[in-house]
Write an enzyme that holds these catalytic residues in place. Structure first.
Site: not given
Length: 217
Positions: A81, A191, A193
């Site tokens: 990001c 992202h 994650e």
């Protein structure tokens, strides 16, 4: 275990990134000083927030120089990001600001076309279209299908000068670069994650490229 350092510079979602990397087989250390970077063969630079304060912090702490040296030494690096945007030469977010210049290009704001109702920030799930440009892309997206969905939150997008480094594109009014693969440097606007199984697979691919021990051993 593969030792991986995540850089804490006050602008990263460290907990979620750390947990995701650990799920993928990485042994995570959180570091916040430039000197520690040389002890690791694999570094992740996460980030949420604005470009200018982020690059100022990296410069003030000398982390910018340490990251460049790390990459020059062919060690693995992943920017996520804002950490992805910081890799570029410059950003037009709230003025013009110089970046790390590891990837030539700029960070620019989404601008609606005439009569277009464009939602900014670009937030939520969207498709990635995987490039066939180079072997590094294949390694980065191993076991990930084209047009998979990943999770985004951003108002600015990256525009690399050399299109060969574009690993994926995504459409939000325009087709923009949503990730890059440049030898030992990986970066993604989305992202991983927060991107469920697809994001975890990308992190597994990154972990698989990392050395088993850190550089100090």
């Amino acid at each position: 275990m593969r030792k991986i350092a995540i850089i804490d510079y006050g602008m990263g979602n460290l907990r979620s990134v750390s947990k995701a990397v650990e799920l993928c087989g990485g042994d995570v250390d959180i570091i916040s000083d430039a000197d520690s970077i040389k002890n690791y063969n694999s570094i992740i630079l996460p980030g949420v927030g604005a470009f200018e304060p982020a690059i100022k912090i990296l410069n003030q702490k000398g982390i910018d120089i340490a990251i460049k040296e790390h990459i020059k030494n062919k060690k693995m690096f992943l920017g996520i990001c804002l950490g992805f945007q910081l890799l570029f030469s410059e950003s037009y977010e709230d003025g013009l600001h110089k970046g790390l210049n590891i990837v030539e290009g700029s960070v620019e704001k989404f601008v609606p076309k005439q009569n277009e109702k464009l939602i900014i920030p670009h937030m939520g799930w969207n498709k990635i279209f995987i490039s066939k440009a180079n072997n590094t892309v294949k390694e980065m997206y191993n076991n990930i299908k084209d047009e998979s969905y990943v999770y985004f939150v951003h108002s600015y997008y990256c525009k690399p000068t050399n299109k060969e480094y574009i690993a994926t594109t995504t459409n939000h009014s325009i087709d923009f670069c949503s990730s890059i693969a440049k030898e030992n440097v990986w970066g993604c606007q989305f992202h991983p994650e927060k991107s469920s199984e697809i994001g975890l697979q990308l992190l597994k691919n990154f972990v698989s490229k990392c050395e088993v021990s850190n550089g100090s051993n």
